[in-house]
Design a protein around this motif. Sequence first.
Motif, PDB file in Angstrom:
ATOM      1  N   ARG A 342       6.498  79.882  39.229  1.00 43.03           N
ATOM      2  CA  ARG A 342       7.620  79.127  38.672  1.00 43.03           C
ATOM      3  C   ARG A 342       8.372  78.369  39.764  1.00 43.03           C
ATOM      4  NH1 ARG A 342      12.329  81.826  39.683  1.00 43.03           N
ATOM      5  NH2 ARG A 342      12.174  84.037  40.274  1.00 43.03           N
ATOM      6  N   ILE A 343       8.469  78.956  40.960  1.00 39.10           N
ATOM      7  CA  ILE A 343       9.135  78.266  42.063  1.00 39.10           C
ATOM      8  C   ILE A 343       8.245  77.172  42.626  1.00 39.10           C
ATOM      9  CG2 ILE A 343       9.925  78.559  44.449  1.00 39.10           C
ATOM     10  CD1 ILE A 343      11.212  81.147  43.681  1.00 39.10           C
ATOM     11  N   ARG A 344       6.953  77.462  42.763  1.00 45.18           N
ATOM     12  CA  ARG A 344       6.015  76.435  43.239  1.00 45.18           C
ATOM     13  C   ARG A 344       6.048  75.220  42.325  1.00 45.18           C
ATOM     14  NH1 ARG A 344       1.496  75.178  46.082  1.00 45.18           N
ATOM     15  NH2 ARG A 344       1.659  77.067  47.320  1.00 45.18           N
ATOM     16  N   ARG A 345       6.084  75.448  41.017  1.00 46.66           N
ATOM     17  CA  ARG A 345       6.098  74.347  40.067  1.00 46.66           C
ATOM     18  C   ARG A 345       7.344  73.480  40.253  1.00 46.66           C
ATOM     19  NH1 ARG A 345       3.139  70.821  37.372  1.00 46.66           N
ATOM     20  NH2 ARG A 345       3.738  70.487  35.203  1.00 46.66           N
ATOM     21  N   ARG A 346       8.491  74.107  40.499  1.00 46.17           N
ATOM     22  CA  ARG A 346       9.718  73.339  40.712  1.00 46.17           C
ATOM     23  C   ARG A 346       9.611  72.451  41.949  1.00 46.17           C
ATOM     24  NH1 ARG A 346      11.559  77.638  37.823  1.00 46.17           N
ATOM     25  NH2 ARG A 346      13.433  77.322  36.517  1.00 46.17           N
ATOM     26  N   VAL A 347       9.074  73.016  43.037  1.00 50.99           N
ATOM     27  CA  VAL A 347       8.958  72.250  44.286  1.00 50.99           C
ATOM     28  C   VAL A 347       7.982  71.091  44.106  1.00 50.99           C
ATOM     29  CG1 VAL A 347       8.280  72.362  46.719  1.00 50.99           C
ATOM     30  CG2 VAL A 347       9.561  74.253  45.687  1.00 50.99           C
ATOM     31  N   GLU A 348       6.867  71.327  43.426  1.00 52.14           N
ATOM     32  CA  GLU A 348       5.880  70.272  43.208  1.00 52.14           C
ATOM     33  C   GLU A 348       6.447  69.150  42.353  1.00 52.14           C
ATOM     34  OE1 GLU A 348       1.931  73.203  43.417  1.00 52.14           O
ATOM     35  OE2 GLU A 348       2.699  72.476  41.494  1.00 52.14           O
ATOM     36  N   LEU A 349       7.224  69.488  41.335  1.00 53.24           N
ATOM     37  CA  LEU A 349       7.818  68.462  40.480  1.00 53.24           C
ATOM     38  C   LEU A 349       8.924  67.699  41.210  1.00 53.24           C
ATOM     39  CD1 LEU A 349       8.048  70.387  37.081  1.00 53.24           C
ATOM     40  CD2 LEU A 349       6.549  68.467  37.621  1.00 53.24           C
ATOM     41  N   ARG A 350       9.581  68.339  42.161  1.00 56.83           N
ATOM     42  CA  ARG A 350      10.655  67.680  42.916  1.00 56.83           C
ATOM     43  C   ARG A 350      10.100  66.698  43.938  1.00 56.83           C
ATOM     44  NH1 ARG A 350      13.286  71.700  46.684  1.00 56.83           N
ATOM     45  NH2 ARG A 350      11.541  71.029  48.004  1.00 56.83           N
ATOM     46  N   ASP A 351       9.069  67.119  44.691  1.00 58.76           N
ATOM     47  CA  ASP A 351       8.617  66.316  45.833  1.00 58.76           C
ATOM     48  C   ASP A 351       7.331  65.536  45.584  1.00 58.76           C
ATOM     49  OD1 ASP A 351      10.740  66.960  47.430  1.00 58.76           O
ATOM     50  OD2 ASP A 351       9.792  68.700  48.333  1.00 58.76           O
ATOM     51  N   HIS A 352       6.492  65.978  44.696  1.00 60.40           N
ATOM     52  CA  HIS A 352       5.286  65.249  44.261  1.00 60.40           C
ATOM     53  C   HIS A 352       4.174  65.180  45.309  1.00 60.40           C
ATOM     54  CE1 HIS A 352       7.269  64.167  40.569  1.00 60.40           C
ATOM     55  NE2 HIS A 352       8.259  63.593  41.227  1.00 60.40           N
ATOM     56  N   GLN A 353       4.506  65.070  46.601  1.00 61.84           N
ATOM     57  CA  GLN A 353       3.456  64.948  47.603  1.00 61.84           C
ATOM     58  C   GLN A 353       3.904  65.555  48.925  1.00 61.84           C
ATOM     59  OE1 GLN A 353       3.409  60.659  47.149  1.00 61.84           O
ATOM     60  NE2 GLN A 353       4.018  60.396  49.276  1.00 61.84           N
ATOM     61  N   CYS A 354       2.964  65.649  49.879  1.00 61.04           N
ATOM     62  CA  CYS A 354       3.270  66.167  51.210  1.00 61.04           C
ATOM     63  C   CYS A 354       4.444  65.385  51.785  1.00 61.04           C
ATOM     64  CB  CYS A 354       2.040  66.035  52.115  1.00 61.04           C
ATOM     65  SG  CYS A 354       2.330  66.459  53.858  1.00 61.04           S
ATOM     66  N   ARG A 355       5.373  66.098  52.426  1.00 63.42           N
ATOM     67  CA  ARG A 355       6.586  65.460  52.932  1.00 63.42           C
ATOM     68  C   ARG A 355       6.510  65.071  54.401  1.00 63.42           C
ATOM     69  NH1 ARG A 355       9.172  62.792  49.640  1.00 63.42           N
ATOM     70  NH2 ARG A 355       6.962  62.385  49.396  1.00 63.42           N
ATOM     71  N   PHE A 356       5.293  65.088  55.006  1.00 55.96           N
ATOM     72  CA  PHE A 356       5.123  64.542  56.351  1.00 55.96           C
ATOM     73  C   PHE A 356       5.173  63.018  56.250  1.00 55.96           C
ATOM     74  CE2 PHE A 356       2.757  63.155  60.082  1.00 55.96           C
ATOM     75  CZ  PHE A 356       3.238  63.997  61.066  1.00 55.96           C
ATOM     76  N   PRO A 357       5.633  62.320  57.287  1.00 58.09           N
ATOM     77  CA  PRO A 357       5.735  60.865  57.214  1.00 58.09           C
ATOM     78  C   PRO A 357       4.453  60.190  56.735  1.00 58.09           C
ATOM     79  CG  PRO A 357       6.827  61.634  59.191  1.00 58.09           C
ATOM     80  CD  PRO A 357       6.181  62.841  58.558  1.00 58.09           C
ATOM     81  N   SER A 358       4.589  59.443  55.631  1.00 58.69           N
ATOM     82  CA  SER A 358       3.542  58.573  55.072  1.00 58.69           C
ATOM     83  C   SER A 358       2.338  59.313  54.503  1.00 58.69           C
ATOM     84  CB  SER A 358       3.054  57.564  56.128  1.00 58.69           C
ATOM     85  OG  SER A 358       4.109  56.758  56.588  1.00 58.69           O
ATOM     86  N   CYS A 359       2.386  60.635  54.408  1.00 57.38           N
ATOM     87  CA  CYS A 359       1.228  61.364  53.884  1.00 57.38           C
ATOM     88  C   CYS A 359       1.207  61.286  52.354  1.00 57.38           C
ATOM     89  CB  CYS A 359       1.251  62.829  54.314  1.00 57.38           C
ATOM     90  SG  CYS A 359      -0.222  63.749  53.775  1.00 57.38           S
ATOM     91  N   PRO A 360       0.067  60.841  51.761  1.00 60.55           N
ATOM     92  CA  PRO A 360       0.008  60.681  50.306  1.00 60.55           C
ATOM     93  C   PRO A 360      -0.530  61.898  49.570  1.00 60.55           C
ATOM     94  CG  PRO A 360      -1.932  59.699  51.284  1.00 60.55           C
ATOM     95  CD  PRO A 360      -1.124  60.295  52.422  1.00 60.55           C
ATOM     96  N   LYS A 361      -0.859  62.995  50.281  1.00 65.88           N
ATOM     97  CA  LYS A 361      -1.483  64.148  49.633  1.00 65.88           C
ATOM     98  C   LYS A 361      -0.581  64.727  48.551  1.00 65.88           C
ATOM     99  CE  LYS A 361      -4.643  65.437  51.597  1.00 65.88           C
ATOM    100  NZ  LYS A 361      -5.993  64.850  51.600  1.00 65.88           N
ATOM    101  N   GLN A 362      -1.126  64.951  47.347  1.00 65.53           N
ATOM    102  CA  GLN A 362      -0.331  65.470  46.251  1.00 65.53           C
ATOM    103  C   GLN A 362       0.162  66.882  46.555  1.00 65.53           C
ATOM    104  OE1 GLN A 362      -1.588  64.909  42.201  1.00 65.53           O
ATOM    105  NE2 GLN A 362      -2.952  63.219  42.749  1.00 65.53           N
ATOM    106  N   ALA A 363       1.372  67.169  46.086  1.00 67.51           N
ATOM    107  CA  ALA A 363       1.980  68.469  46.364  1.00 67.51           C
ATOM    108  C   ALA A 363       1.158  69.613  45.790  1.00 67.51           C
ATOM    109  CB  ALA A 363       3.405  68.508  45.810  1.00 67.51           C
ATOM    110  N   THR A 364       0.463  69.372  44.701  1.00 74.02           N
ATOM    111  CA  THR A 364      -0.346  70.433  44.091  1.00 74.02           C
ATOM    112  C   THR A 364      -1.478  70.884  45.003  1.00 74.02           C
ATOM    113  OG1 THR A 364      -1.597  68.698  42.941  1.00 74.02           O
ATOM    114  CG2 THR A 364       0.186  69.759  41.717  1.00 74.02           C
ATOM    115  N   ALA A 365      -1.834  70.053  46.003  1.00 70.26           N
ATOM    116  CA  ALA A 365      -2.896  70.412  46.947  1.00 70.26           C
ATOM    117  C   ALA A 365      -2.327  70.842  48.295  1.00 70.26           C
ATOM    118  CB  ALA A 365      -3.851  69.239  47.134  1.00 70.26           C
ATOM    119  N   CYS A 366      -1.020  71.087  48.367  1.00 68.60           N
ATOM    120  CA  CYS A 366      -0.358  71.399  49.640  1.00 68.60           C
ATOM    121  C   CYS A 366       0.029  72.871  49.742  1.00 68.60           C
ATOM    122  CB  CYS A 366       0.917  70.558  49.787  1.00 68.60           C
ATOM    123  SG  CYS A 366       0.627  68.797  50.058  1.00 68.60           S
TER     124      CYS A 366
END
Length: 441
Positions: A342-366
């Motif tokens: 439930r916490i992972r789902r919240r973080v993924e919905l908030r940020d959507h992708q890796c938060r390193f500069p310019s990284c496009p990797k989806q949060a679900t794969a992080c």
Amino acid sequence: MDLGTDTRSDRALLSDLSEGVKVRQAALVKEWIDIATWATRNIVTSPEQAATIVDGIIDTGVPIAGAGAPLVSEFNLMELIAVLGRSPDGGRAYVGRIIECAWRLPNIYAAVVEGRLEPWRAERIADLTHPLNAEAAAFVDRQLAAVGGVGWAQLERLVQEAVIRFDPERAEAERQAANEELFVDVHLDQIDQHGRVRVDATVDAADGHDVDQALNRRAIQRGKLGDDSSLGVRRARSLGDIARQDLSLDLLFTDEETGEVVAQSPGRKVELSVHITDTTLTSDDEDNPFANPVGRWDQGRAPISIAQIKEWLRARDTTIIVRPVIDLADCVPVDSYEIPDRIRRRVELRDHQCRFPSCPKQATACDLDHAKPHGQGGVTCPCNLVPLCRRHHRAKTHSRWRYTIVLPGHYLWTSPNDRHFLVGPDGTRALDPPRSPDPDE
């Protein structure tokens, strides 16, 4: 800018454009030289420290340039790529091509530096020679220096000749493995604004013939039943018809170990995530200028019209999975280091992708990184968790890359050489002004 006030003649305008091309090319050549110089200063001897290429989400362990070229520091390369303003994967490939040319294709590199070969052509050549052994790459470099410019088809034949001549075992293995490379890709993560996706495939020729015949037959039937769309549109829709015919079957599977028989329910499965804002609930009000008739498909990361969503949900035999409402502002920590779904789902919905500069990797794969380490009192809570892909999680853990949470979803990164990048919902922004390479200026 008032375009009508430009009094230059076409001849002068074209002359200025030509001069601009020369300036841009010169700047790019200088960038090549500077990157090659950077590479000589950031060589590592340990494969564990070296930058390697990435295939999808899997680190292949293959260096970014071919055999015989130097290994460069993975973590230092991250800083170079950030300064260049390129994406992580694209930047690694770009730097790898320059290293490939500078060390393994010296004639090609010299042609770029001397202005006889466009850098983009040299990059294409580097892509083709990267998998070759050192002897084969040198052969290609010598041949191209001897004959000058060649077409892409001739270049690919030259590379294949080099493989057969200098690496016959690899040539034979590639020949035998060719049929293992069949695939069908449905690009659900690249949905466009009209609810369409691209389908790519490489299949056995006989299977391809059968698929072509089946699509033609169904397209003709659609036409006879009143579908007045073009043949291409009817063929595309027929592909969905064939898929739904399979989904409409009750499929039975037997577990070989337990003997348990599992019946798979028919039809399309839909998990609907509705992102509610203060305007969503009024989106059906045509007179309300603040109405928001737009949804978002998380998997495709694209805006979807309400009409398109309704059409998908109305498909025959569709099962809709309803989940409880998730409040992204909710901040309820747990005592353990492990992160509940439930916490992972919240973080993924908030940020959507890796938060390193310019990284496009989806949060679900992080991975989810504890911004303040759990062992130092950091809580397991959405406010202290940040999605980082495996490569950039390692950079934060094992190198001098650091970040600070400015606001929920906004992160200030500091590189090993104190460059700063602000990452947020709108992307990555470099905060440092251009600096002179001369410390006395």
